[in-house]
Scaffold this motif. Structure first.
Motif, PDB file in Angstrom:
ATOM      1  N   THR A  38       0.834  -1.206   0.000  1.00  0.00           N
ATOM      2  CA  THR A  38       0.000   0.000   0.000  1.00  0.00           C
ATOM      3  C   THR A  38       0.865   1.249   0.000  1.00  0.00           C
ATOM      4  OG1 THR A  38      -0.161   0.294   2.388  1.00  0.00           O
ATOM      5  CG2 THR A  38      -1.741  -1.206   1.375  1.00  0.00           C
ATOM      6  N   PHE A  39       0.212   2.322  -0.368  1.00  0.00           N
ATOM      7  CA  PHE A  39       0.887   3.603  -0.475  1.00  0.00           C
ATOM      8  C   PHE A  39       0.040   4.640   0.258  1.00  0.00           C
ATOM      9  CE2 PHE A  39       1.032   7.695  -2.697  1.00  0.00           C
ATOM     10  CZ  PHE A  39       2.383   8.000  -2.619  1.00  0.00           C
ATOM     11  N   TRP A  66       3.963  10.888   4.694  1.00  0.00           N
ATOM     12  CA  TRP A  66       5.075  10.735   3.770  1.00  0.00           C
ATOM     13  C   TRP A  66       5.477  12.080   3.183  1.00  0.00           C
ATOM     14  CZ3 TRP A  66       3.897  11.282  -1.696  1.00  0.00           C
ATOM     15  CH2 TRP A  66       2.534  11.523  -1.930  1.00  0.00           C
ATOM     16  N   THR A  67       6.652  12.050   2.554  1.00  0.00           N
ATOM     17  CA  THR A  67       7.170  13.271   1.938  1.00  0.00           C
ATOM     18  C   THR A  67       7.327  13.029   0.446  1.00  0.00           C
ATOM     19  OG1 THR A  67       8.463  13.506   3.928  1.00  0.00           O
ATOM     20  CG2 THR A  67       8.993  15.000   2.124  1.00  0.00           C
ATOM     21  N   ASP A  68       6.843  13.954  -0.361  1.00  0.00           N
ATOM     22  CA  ASP A  68       6.942  13.730  -1.805  1.00  0.00           C
ATOM     23  C   ASP A  68       8.284  14.217  -2.338  1.00  0.00           C
ATOM     24  OD1 ASP A  68       6.778  16.461  -2.045  1.00  0.00           O
ATOM     25  OD2 ASP A  68       4.679  16.480  -2.657  1.00  0.00           O
ATOM     26  N   ALA A  69       8.470  14.050  -3.626  1.00  0.00           N
ATOM     27  CA  ALA A  69       9.754  14.390  -4.254  1.00  0.00           C
ATOM     28  C   ALA A  69      10.094  15.860  -4.062  1.00  0.00           C
ATOM     29  CB  ALA A  69       9.702  14.043  -5.741  1.00  0.00           C
ATOM     30  N   HIS A  93       2.999  14.966   3.511  1.00  0.00           N
ATOM     31  CA  HIS A  93       1.603  14.616   3.243  1.00  0.00           C
ATOM     32  C   HIS A  93       1.050  13.818   4.404  1.00  0.00           C
ATOM     33  CE1 HIS A  93       1.320  16.000  -0.931  1.00  0.00           C
ATOM     34  NE2 HIS A  93       2.597  15.631  -1.036  1.00  0.00           N
ATOM     35  N   MET A  94      -0.249  14.023   4.609  1.00  0.00           N
ATOM     36  CA  MET A  94      -0.918  13.290   5.679  1.00  0.00           C
ATOM     37  C   MET A  94      -1.181  11.866   5.203  1.00  0.00           C
ATOM     38  SD  MET A  94      -4.424  14.255   7.648  1.00  0.00           S
ATOM     39  CE  MET A  94      -5.249  14.714   6.174  1.00  0.00           C
ATOM     40  N   SER A 149      -5.511  20.056  -0.768  1.00  0.00           N
ATOM     41  CA  SER A 149      -5.728  19.384   0.507  1.00  0.00           C
ATOM     42  C   SER A 149      -5.528  17.882   0.369  1.00  0.00           C
ATOM     43  CB  SER A 149      -7.144  19.673   0.993  1.00  0.00           C
ATOM     44  OG  SER A 149      -7.512  18.738   1.957  1.00  0.00           O
ATOM     45  N   ASP A 150      -4.730  17.288   1.255  1.00  0.00           N
ATOM     46  CA  ASP A 150      -4.484  15.846   1.210  1.00  0.00           C
ATOM     47  C   ASP A 150      -5.746  15.044   1.427  1.00  0.00           C
ATOM     48  OD1 ASP A 150      -1.861  16.104   0.690  1.00  0.00           O
ATOM     49  OD2 ASP A 150      -1.183  15.787   2.758  1.00  0.00           O
TER      50      ASP A 150
END
Lengths: 234, 406, 169, 820
Positions: free
Chosen positions: D289-290, D295-298, D303-304, D670-671
């Protein structure tokens, strides 16, 4: 001589009514009009009887498919004044339409309300006539009719196995309702054969008969769902 | 054939059948020895299995009947004669169960029996499905990922493996590896990757992993058709294998006799073995000036099918042992020179092949069982190679065809 | 005991009236039947045809079956006789029509009769029920009736089932 | 005593006598003997049922050329010889007196009912001529094909027609369960997935009417019977979450009544318990899963994750109020769900037909990821495609290319997942956005009955110069058509029937005529080809087939050549095929295509059993190759990007999306917008005194719901409340008592949009604040049995839509009720 019986597993039955429609198409049962339906004159040889128990938010809705139970001691035949209904050697309760005088004693005597009176002549749209089953008669107005366990299928099955020179097996003769049941909740076979599926099923601790106390000895045996032991009401 | 049918009628029918068969088979009898087994067609055998209702009781790979044993397990690594012996030894038990269940016991023609046995023998030809989790481990342990990409990661030296996602059979992978083996070996050397040996279930696991991890799924699925031993035999010569390898002594003597490999190897395991011996083989081939054969389509499956079945062929029986068995198992009481109950086996038309024998024995088992019971003789059971030896002995008793026909 | 007697009286009454009604209808409603072709059974039988040659489903289905135009045409493609009736067959065939054979035997709707059972498994000869049809050179002009009595008489003689639902559907 | 008996007897007898004499007359009618003639020639012809998308195999009993009975095909892997009530009633579709006898043209204005018969040649000429004329003035894009069947070769043929004719407006309106947006957003799949119900131990159904209205009711019921009494080991538990005690709920082990539109919140609260108490499949979640954890994007932006959102917002205590489900029930169900793996969470219209449908679907599907059920036994299968031989590529002329590049009718740019939804086009057609429709074809679609906005759509129809219906019946939409080109019924035609996804197997049923067409009808495939030929030019060339049957034969060649699967066989043989396939092998069974084709028709079809699960590359076609709690596909669409992976249905043009309205959770950045979350469903305007929500359900006997309702089904429509032939409204018994409404009273149900009169049925399977009315009755089409029977509740529901998928959302309409 085989003794034909049916087992209906209420734990598997979904109340979908496929058996009801299969029966109607197989046996040329006329559909009612809304007006007749309102008067309770819909004919349905096998009927799904709903049983509602409990209150919101924990109601329990159960369905009970009810064909003619083909009693070994049928109350209906005792009251027939013209021997139009009788129990045949294979245990099937026969209904001879050409003898029936429409007195409706039997409909009243049947504790399972399995017998139906033709209040009017059966009418089909002219377009529907070609799909009537030639193996089953059209019942005229004024006679009582009921589920026959698709007896005509037995006649044909007997003929078939005789032509093939073998004994009748359970799968040779299956009523339309049992054949179609999507959940596989209905079983049919010879209750006198200890190896048949139905006989095995009747030994289940879940097995019960409707209104057993009346001594009618029905040959339709139900299997309860869960711990339920069916009280019958309509 | 129904069990309850009259014994006399059966015997009559049997005698007529035997005579007819003998008559037809007479010219063949002279030349045919038991070693040369005409291979049954497993695909036809599968139909026989279904048609005769074997699946009512027996399961194959855990599917269907639960009454009898899983035949895939039973048949594992057995020769045809061993299977026939098993079949015979279990027939009274089978017959009893069938009688209880009201199942008519089927009869078999020799062709059907031969097909059926070939089918049973074939069951272990197919591997169990692989495990993607194990495959993933293998993939990195063997260093496949150093050269090959899969999904979105991996090396770039070799071709990406995503295109193998639609492949369902590990043999396809084995075939590709074989075809590119030489090139792969040299690339491995230049990239300092140890050439991995692939063992046991690893090939199946690798494929499972490739399917699981690959992203490209078009076309959806590509299967392999089970090989045909007859075609494989032709390929064995055509591709030049026969120049070095032999099968049961016939062929080249440079490399090992391939019929002598382990009898329980599945098709993928045989393919893996080919891969593992690659460098050795190529070296030899280079020295002999033989080009490395390339396989396409279903060819590798055919070839392996041939190897597979040849490993399960029976070697010639021991007449002396057979003679002892004939006495110790009690055959002699009915079928011997003094015996009057059973027919003279030396005249049996069934002594053409193990399958003729198997069919004949099975077809007469129900009759024989009754007689054996009446005589108070224990049902003779034949384990290991006993059946083979017995048959060889009976065969040695065989009179000339002309005498037999009378 | 007494109740039984009354029941029997009732039954007799019913039976009587029933018989009367039946008779009345039978007398008033029998109509003439005209076949599209004046089929000569006798000729065909003399020519060596079996009954099942034309009534093709007689051995394996409930109904004996009537010959389709195409079946007739297998013999009558070209003239076999000088009878002008024969041309009618070819006319039907040309129009791709089935010959509208009229039914001469009509069992009541509540009766189930199977030719297969009687002919195939019980090996009854056609003439056991259809007596002289094979000898007739003209198609019958009136419907042929079968009475339950005649069925029953034979069933009793042959020890066949006399259970109501075995024949009444 | 005896005397009385005697009198009774005599009385009975005399009454009987009178009856008998007339009865006898009835049984011995003297009619034209030919009409009664039964040669008795009896045969069984296999075919496939098309009454619903389930695709069951049937065999028709033919006696003397008439179809007497339909039974299930025992070899068919979906139904195994069984058949449902609707399938059984198929004869009453074939022989329905209201069937159209041939092509007709409306001479008056639309809906005037002034019909005139015309010949097929004239009809094809009229339609084809019009289409040709449109091409001549570059207006081909304004033709629209509305396909209500939506699968198999018929749909492929429609798509080809649109493509070569030059229109982007092929719309497939095949019935769905509202879960498609979730499968797309979270798994990247354009096709529905299959459920491995047989191996599940716990089935948590959110408004999925598994036994009644699901994709394949017969299969679901077979599995139900299997799970109840046949499967070795423990019984599976079925829990049904929905406002009404439906057939499925009544047969489930537990019914959990929940406020309409609040199922998503319940699913998230269950997720809360799983996460909080560490009951989820941690290995699976980390591997496949993702977006579970933050997490942190490039670009370095935080991100929540799903976990944070859930733990922050969906405590069962908070959710209990929204859903009406007690806290302890939520916790118990969550624990049972987690502890009885393999567990399946499935969704259906009962949960998704609200304006928050997409997020609800995503929330439900997220539960499957939490228990590791996607791509695992007892969980979800990704569906394979049928190996049909593709059509030879069509030569598209300049007109076609230009037409196809036009924007689609009604492509409202504010719906990012519109290709996964089935938007209500009434508005677009009426307002002619972005251009007017000139020709509309209707294939097994009756939008005038099923729309929430019948007035609008009727007006829109009036604006369309040529409306063509292929309906075999005069349904509401056909009444407002200009030309009707009636199709054969399914018992008279050739068709491929790919069964709706069920167990992961792919099943191709073959429908073949079991009887010659009764009337002057024409296979719609044939009609379409004739129209194409009439248009001429490159359109004509695109239809080289003689008729639909030859197209079918050609396409099925692909199935033969694929060397996969097997023609339907006995179960042992099928198991053999499956076992071999598992190991990578396939055994050839037919020597030639002819041999294959004949066997295919004899056995009823072809199938390929499911043999493997963990094909992750196929299961997750998302950018991350994993199940995405944080849907990057949805995010991309919201951000106005065209996604690169797993685009929607062919021919869909995806434009830059405007940010969603603030009411759906704020701006595009918004996440939360791309995570499964709960939005309160939008409700219609409440009329004064409205105290109930109107919940619409489909009675089980109207599965699929063809245009003609067989009388056999009409008389068994509501067994649980003893209703036949009519609609009813279910009211909670306590509420009814309070309102002094008795069983059978006529009452009015009134919303801000209108009202209808219907019989009251106190039913304990009703929530106190909800009333239930069946959908499927209340037709206004001519004919004896359907016309004006019951009511159509959609007429008083206000049209809302899901802003993400554009799906019509009839879900939350406040109503008041009072005695008539």
């Amino acid at each position: 001589m085989p003794k034909w019986g049916m087992v209906i597993d209420l734990d598997k039955c979904t109340g979908c009514q496929a058996c009801v429609v299969a029966c109607k198409t197989e046996n040329n049962i006329p559909f009612s009009t809304p007006e007749q339906a309102e008067m309770g004159r819909t004919i349905s040889w096998i009927e799904i009887i709903p049983i509602m128990e409990g209150e919101y938010p924990r109601p329990k809705l159960r369905y009970l498919p009810r064909p003619c139970l083909q009693c070994d001691h049928p109350p209906c035949i005792k009251v027939c004044p013209v021997y139009a209904t009788y129990r045949n050697p294979e245990g099937l309760v026969g209904q001879v339409y050409s003898r029936c005088i429409g007195c409706r004693y039997c409909t009243a005597a049947c504790p399972y309300t399995a017998k139906y009176f033709n209040w009017s002549a059966p009418t089909w749209a002219k377009e529907f006539e070609p799909c009537l089953n030639p193996d089953v008669s059209k019942r005229p107005k004024g006679v009582v009719e009921k589920c026959t366990f698709c007896h005509h299928r037995l006649q044909k099955a007997k003929e078939k196995v005789k032509a093939e020179g073998r004994e009748l097996k359970d799968e040779d003769y299956v009523p339309a309702c049992v054949q179609t049941c999507p959940a596989g909740a209905m079983y049919f076979g010879d209750l006198d054969n200890p190896n048949s599926k139905v006989t095995q099923q009747t030994k289940s601790p879940r097995a019960f008969r409707l209104l057993e106390e009346l001594g009618t000895e029905p040959k339709v045996i139900y299997l309860t769902e869960g711990e339920w032991h069916g009280a019958y009401r309509k | 054939m129904y069990l309850k049918k009259g014994k006399a009628a059966l015997l009559m029918a049997g005698c007529v059948g035997l005579l007819a068969l003998l008559f037809l088979a007479a010219p063949a009898l002279r030349s045919q020895s038991l070693r040369e087994i005409k291979l049954g067609n497993p695909l036809e055998g599968r139909k026989v299995f279904e048609k005769k209702g074997c699946g009512h009781c027996h399961s194959v790979w855990g599917a269907r009947g639960t009454l009898g044993p899983n035949l895939a397990k039973v048949a594992s690594g057995k020769t045809l004669m061993q299977l026939t012996g098993l079949f015979w030894s279990h027939s009274p038990k089978m017959l009893t169960v069938m009688q209880q269940r009201g199942i008519a016991s089927p009869s078999f023609t020799p062709e059907e029996m031969s097909g059926l046995m070939a089918y049973l023998q074939y069951l272990n030809y197919f591997d169990e499905p692989g495990s993607a989790v194990e495959g993933e481990k293998t993939f990195s342990q063997k260093g496949c990922n150093k050269c090959h990409s899969l999904g979105k990661t991996g090396g770039t030296v070799g071709p990406p493996l995503n295109k193998y996602a639609s492949v369902m059979s590990p043999v396809t992978i084995a075939q590709a590896m074989w075809n590119h083996g030489l090139k792969m070996s040299s690339l491995m050397e230049s990239h300092n990757v140890a050439r991995p040996n692939i063992r046991n279930r690893e090939m199946a696991n690798l494929l499972a992993y490739i399917r699981s991890a690959a992203a490209d799924m078009k076309p959806d699925r590509m299967y392999m058709a089970p090989g045909e031993p007859a075609k494989g035999k032709a390929l064995f010569s055509a591709k030049g294998c026969i120049r070095c390898h032999s099968i049961r002594g016939s062929g080249g003597k440079v490399a090992p006799d391939l019929a002598k490999g382990p009898a329980d190897q599945s098709v993928t395991e045989i393919a893996s073995a080919m891969w593992n011996h690659g460098p050795q083989m190529w070296e030899k081939m280079r020295s002999m000036g033989i080009a490395v054969a390339q396989f396409s389509g279903n060819e590798m499956a055919d070839l392996i099918a041939y190897l597979y079945s040849s490993r399960r062929a029976d070697s010639p029986g021991d007449i002396a042992k057979g003679k002892t068995l004939f006495t110790t198992k009690g055959c002699v009481q009915c079928h011997g020179a003094a015996g009057t109950i059973g027919p003279d086996l030396s005249r049996s038309a069934a002594l053409v092949s193990p399958m003729h024998l198997g069919a004949a024995m099975w077809n007469h088992a129900s009759t024989m069982e009754k007689i054996v019971a009446e005589q108070g003789i224990a049902w003779p059971k034949f384990g290991g190679d006993e059946m083979r030896d017995l048959v060889q002995y009976v065969l040695s008793l065989r009179k000339s065809p002309a005498q037999g026909a009378q | 005991m007494q109740a039984n007697k009354f029941r029997i009286i009732g039954l007799v009454l019913v039976a009587g009236l029933l018989a009367f009604t039946w008779l009345r209808i039978g007398l008033s409603k029998s109509t003439e039947i005209r076949q599209p072709i004046r089929f000569n059974h006798k000729k065909h039988v003399q020519g060596g045809l079996e009954c099942s040659g034309c009534h093709q489903t007689v051995k394996d289905q409930a109904t004996a079956g009537r010959p389709e135009t195409s079946l007739c045409m297998t013999c009558h493609e070209a003239s076999v006789t000088k009878n002008p009736e024969e041309n009618l067959i070819r006319e039907y065939a040309q129009r791709h029509e089935e010959i509208p054979w009229q039914r001469v035997i009509k069992l009541p709707d509540h009766v189930f009769f199977s030719h297969r059972r009687h002919v195939s498994t019980e090996k009854l000869d056609c003439t056991s029920c259809h007596e002289a049809i094979g000898q007739s050179s003209e198609p019958p002009s009136r419907p042929i009736k079968f009475s339950m009595d005649s069925c029953l008489a034979c069933h009793q003689k042959m020890k066949a089932s006399v259970d109501c639902v075995a024949c009444h559907k | 005593m005896q005397r009385r008996n005697f009198i009774k007897l005599v009385g009975g007898t005399t009454a009987g006598l009178a009856l008998t004499s007339c009865a006898t007359r009835q049984t011995l009618p003297v009619k034209d003997p030919l009409s009664e003639w039964r040669a008795g020639a009896e045969q069984w012809i296999p075919s496939t049922c098309l009454q619903c998308p389930g695709g069951c195999g049937i065999q028709a009993r033919i006696v003397d050329g008439n179809v007497i009975k339909l039974e299930g095909n025992p070899l068919h892997p979906i139904n195994n010889g069984r058949l449902c009530q609707v399938g059984q009633a198929g004869l009453q579709v074939l022989y329905h007196p209201d069937r159209l006898r041939g092509p007709m043209i409306q001479t008056g204005k639309k809906g005037s009912g002034q019909w005139q018969r015309l010949s097929w040649t004239e009809a094809i000429k009229t339609v084809g001529g019009r289409l040709r004329e449109m091409r001549s003035r570059n207006a081909s894009h304004s033709m629209m094909l509305w396909d209500g069947y939506g699968s198999g070769l018929m749909s492929a043929l429609f798509q080809r027609f649109a493509e070569v004719y030059g229109s982007p407006n092929y719309c497939s309106y095949a019935s769905g369960d509202g879960m498609a947006p979730a499968y797309y957003a979270e798994q990247g799949l354009a096709n529905p997935v299959g459920y491995d119900l047989e191996n599940a131990n716990y089935i948590l159904s959110f408004g999925c009417d598994l036994l009644g209205q699901w994709r394949s009711p017969v299969w679901a019921q077979r599995v139900y019977g299997y799970l109840r009494q046949e499967r070795p080991g423990p019984k599976a538990k079925l829990v049904q979450v929905e406002p009404r005690l439906s057939l499925t709920a009544s047969r489930a082990d537990e019914w959990i009544p929940v406020h309409p539109g609040a199922q998503g919140a319940l699913a998230l609260a269950i997720a809360y318990v799983l996460i909080r108490e560490d009951l989820y499949a941690a290995d699976y979640v980390s591997q496949h899963t993702f977006g579970f954890d933050d997490w942190t994007d490039a670009a370095g932006r935080r991100h929540m994750g799903f976990k944070s959102l859930i733990l922050k917002e969906y405590r069962p205590d908070d959710v209990a109020g929204i859903t009406g489900v007690p806290v302890d029930t939520i916790i118990r169900i969550a624990k049972e769900f987690a502890q009885h793996r393999p567990a399946l969470a499935i969704g259906g219209p009962g949960a998704t037909m609200f304006s928050n449908g997409t997020y609800t679907a995503m929330a439900i599907h997220a539960l499957n990821a939490l228990v590791g059920g996607i791509g695992a036994p007892g969980g979800y299968f990704s569906q394979r495609e049928f190996p049909f031989k593709p059509f030879s590529p069509a030569n598209r002329d300049a007109i076609a290319q230009k037409g196809c590049s036009m924007p689609r009718l009604g492509d409202d740019e504010s719906h990012p997942l519109i290709s996964q939804g089935r938007p209500d086009l009434s508005e677009a057609l009426l307002t002619e956005t972005p251009y007017p429709a000139e020709v509309l074809f209707l294939y097994y679609a009756n939008p005038l009955f099923s729309t929430l906005q019948p007035e609008k759509l009727t007006k829109a129809f009036e604006k369309i110069p040529l409306v063509v219906s292929f309906s075999p019946f005069m349904d509401e939409s056909a009444q407002h058509a200009d030309i009707i080109l009636p199709d054969h019924t399914y018992l008279e035609r050739w068709q491929d029937v790919p069964a709706a996804p069920t167990s992961g197997a792919i099943v191709l049923g073959m429908a073949q005529p079991v009887i010659k067409p009764l009337y002057d009808t024409l296979h719609t495939g044939d009609a379409l080809m004739l129209i194409g030929r009439e248009i001429g030019g490159s359109v004509k060339e695109a239809f080289p087939w003689q008729d639909f049957k030859s197209l079918l034969v050609e396409s099925v060649q692909g199935v033969f050549e694929a060397k996969r699967g097997s023609v339907f066989t006995e179960s042992f043989e099928a198991e053999n095929v499956r076992q071999l396939a598992k190991r990578g092998w396939w055994i050839p069974t037919h020597s030639s295509f002819d041999d294959f084709w004949n066997d295919l028709l004899k056995k009823g079809g072809w199938w390929e059993p499911q043999d493997s699960f963990d094909e992750w590359g196929k299961t997750f076609q998302t950018p991350s190759g994993k199940f995405e709690f944080y849907s990057q596909l949805l995010a991309a669409k919201l951000a106005g990007l065209t996604p690169t992976v797993g685009a929607g249905a062919p021919g869909r043009r995806i434009d830059a999306m405007k940010p969603l309205p603030a009411e759906m959770g704020g701006g595009a950045d918004s996440d939360k917008m791309v995570l499964p979350h709960y939005e309160a469903p939008k409700s219609s305007v409440a009329k004064d005194g409205s105290t109930f929500y109107l919940n619409v359900f489909r009675p089980e006997v109207l599965v699929g719901g063809g245009a003609a309702i067989p009388p056999w089904l009409q008389e068994i429509i509501g067994p649980h409340v003893f209703m036949k032939w009519d609609s009813w409204v279910e009211i909670n018994p306590a509420t009814a008592q309070k309102l002094e409404i008795n069983d059978g009273d006529w009452i009015w149900v009134e919303s801000s949009k209108g009202r209808f009169r219907v019989r009251a049925k106190p039913y304990p399977g009703t929530m106190p604040n909800v009333i239930n009315v069946p959908y499927g009755l209340g037709h206004t089409m001519p004919g004896e049995w359907a016309n004006q029977r019951g009511v159509n509740p959609l007429l008083i529901m206000e049209g809302k839509s899901d802003p993400i998928s554009g799906m019509a959302a009839p879900g939350l309409t406040p109503v008041r009720i009072y005695k008539a």
